[in-house]
Design a protein around this motif. Sequence first.
Motif: not given
Length: 824
Positions: A17-20, A25-29
């Motif tokens: 959620y921090y990355n989102l 998005f790529r890091n969150a993915l």
Amino acid sequence: MPPTNPFVVNQLRHLIYYNLDNNLFRNALFLAGRLHAYEPRSSEAAYLVALCYLGLGQLKAAFDYSRSPGARGTHLGCSYIFAQACLGLERYAEGIAALERSRGLWSGRNHWNKHSETTRRPLPDAAAVYCLLGKLWHAHHNVEKAVEYYVEALKLNPFMWDAFLGLCDTGANIRTPNIFKMTPEMLAILSASSHDEPRSLGTLEESPPPSNVGPLQSQQNNGNSAPMAYDPFSAPTNGISGDEKVGFGSSSLASNLFRKMNGEAPVHVGMAPSVGGGGGISFEGLETPPNNSSAVDAAYMAAAPPMEPPHAPLRRTRTLQGLGYDLGADIPPRLRKTTKSRTRLAGDADDSDHQVTTRSSSTASAAGERKRTVTGQANLSSHLADPTAAPQRRSVRLFNQIRPTSTKATTASNAGIGLRESRDLRRAKATGAKGRSATASSLGRAVSGNRKPIEGIDLDGKEARIASSSSSARHASIEAAKEQEALQWLLDVFSKLGAAYFALTRYQCQEALQIFCTLPQAQRETPWVLAQMGRAYYEQANYVEAEKYFKRIKLISPSRMEDMEVYSTILWHLKNDVELAFLSHELLDMDRLSPQAWCALGNSFSLQREHDQALKCFKRATQLDPKFAYAFTLQGHEHVANEEYDKALTSYRQGISADSRHYNAWYGLGKVYEKMGKYEVAEKHFRTAAEINPTNAVLICCIGVVLEKMKNPKAALIQYSRACDLAPRSALSRFKKARVLMTLQENHMALAELRLLKDLAPDEANVHFLLGRLYKMLHQKANAIKHFTTALNLDPKAAQYIKDAMESLEDEEDEEEEDEDDMS
């Protein structure tokens, strides 16, 4: 498989959620992939992976990851992502089925006014799901279902602008003032969020008692607005719905109110959430359950009479053994002795033990006959009436010299004296040990040997608490009023924007422009509003004025891509090839994958009569966006220019499939069938286009042309008259009307129309040629020759036709002379 560590899961979720939230998005993915590998059977992990793919625009991957729990409807997030992916992949039925299966998870949720920079709610509420359902049904070509769900979304959240745009695109007949208004759900959420702490008695006294009806209904009954019944919208009749429902049971109201007054927590009766239903409040999924104190207080005050300040407590009648008089009631529970008063009493007791004993024995018989007031002072009227009564005590006489006999005003002023003032007064009138016992704080007590006087009541502390409570209540009410005022301002702006946009979708362009002009200047000078005003002028064929608005858009927002295809068409009509070529290259440099850029480039090629190159550009635009109806229509126009009528029909039909209300495509179909000689089919398509855009004079005129070709001049005259009424300065409509009047031998009416037309288009050769023919029919040879000569000068290419008409005029004159000679 070993059990998972919940701390690992929570840490991964926080990181995702921090990355989102930071649009990474790529890091969150990547992190969501770690979570999905750690918990492969978790629906939450599948939802986060699908959410990341959706943010990256990879619809097929989002569809695959959210399919298992989303299609079954077991996880709301997965169902919502799955439905969004289905909308992009044109698998509408699957998305609708998934949302319907998960209805129990989102029905009753309302997250309006609960999102901020510190709180987030990743799962959708009912309004968002209804809006997505409306989009799915609209794309599935079920307009009735789409309208139904768009309406439900706007009922729960009138700021759901996407739902309003979709509703306008369906062509539904709506009343925008009934949409953008304060709803009972919004008022309930505001009251629950702005009154978190229980209010004191002073707050209850100051707040105005609301009526039993909802605030919106009371405003309508007292204000200028009409009742809430409207079509197709209707306000909820059951007050509060969603997950903000509050139970208004009469028995629970009083108990909860008195629990709050005693410092206890009110009891909330939980009920299952249901859309539009009554019942208790549901706190499921909320980070901080809202406080219902304001709603309970408001309902209780509406049912109860207005509250007054409490009177002094009535004394209970008690008779002490050996004494013949009544004593007052005990001290109220909240008015306890303070530590200072007890210390003072202990110090005074050493000096007054003898006096207290003497008083208890000497005044017992007299006190039975002398009545006292509520404050404890002796009733002097009874003493004066009985001269044989015992003489008045010295302390009482001294007190009466300083202050008058106790009244309501005296009691109020005495209660307002603080501890320091009461001690100063006691020192001033003290003449001995006996005088110290008659203090200001002990006047309200019965004086007896077995009852200690109570001093030092903390009146200042009580008043401070009441004042602080009243101040906080006033502050909360002011904040709530400001927030409601801000919401009302926003709703007014949305109402104007919605009314103007709805008028524009109905092609009531002048009305839309008037509403847009009533907006605040800051809102009016935004790219979206300027684009809509430019479109309104474009629909009125006022291309010069429309160009001004789009130029302002380019100055304010040079990178804007939306509505640039309309700007390119305006430049095409104005024959401004240089500006059009510059615009197309500028748009391509900004975004080569934008269909608007390729439409602008195609218009540029079309203006240079390079129709094949224009066709390639328009086809590229439709490949980038298969739902871009305007590109299909422009493609059809180029096929008509190349006389490729079959291909033109295909392009226009594709445009109608993308947008059934795109009247330009219906008009194109009518023109193609007219060129093919199929006048009945052409009339049908022209009439369909005119139903969508009933204010377009060109469409009405096209119907008249087809009727005229079908040898029905009277019906054509009706259509031409309508076109002239819609556009009084339309030269084409007036010209055709004059010509059909000449066909019907209405020469004088035709002459009046042509004279008006000559003023509108003085340099038009056809107008003067038609005037020459009309004067010829009226046997006005001089005027006929005059206008034939003017037409010849204006259009030398048509010299042969004009000369033939002039020669026929001379031949008719010769025939008339021969007829006269024969008669003679």
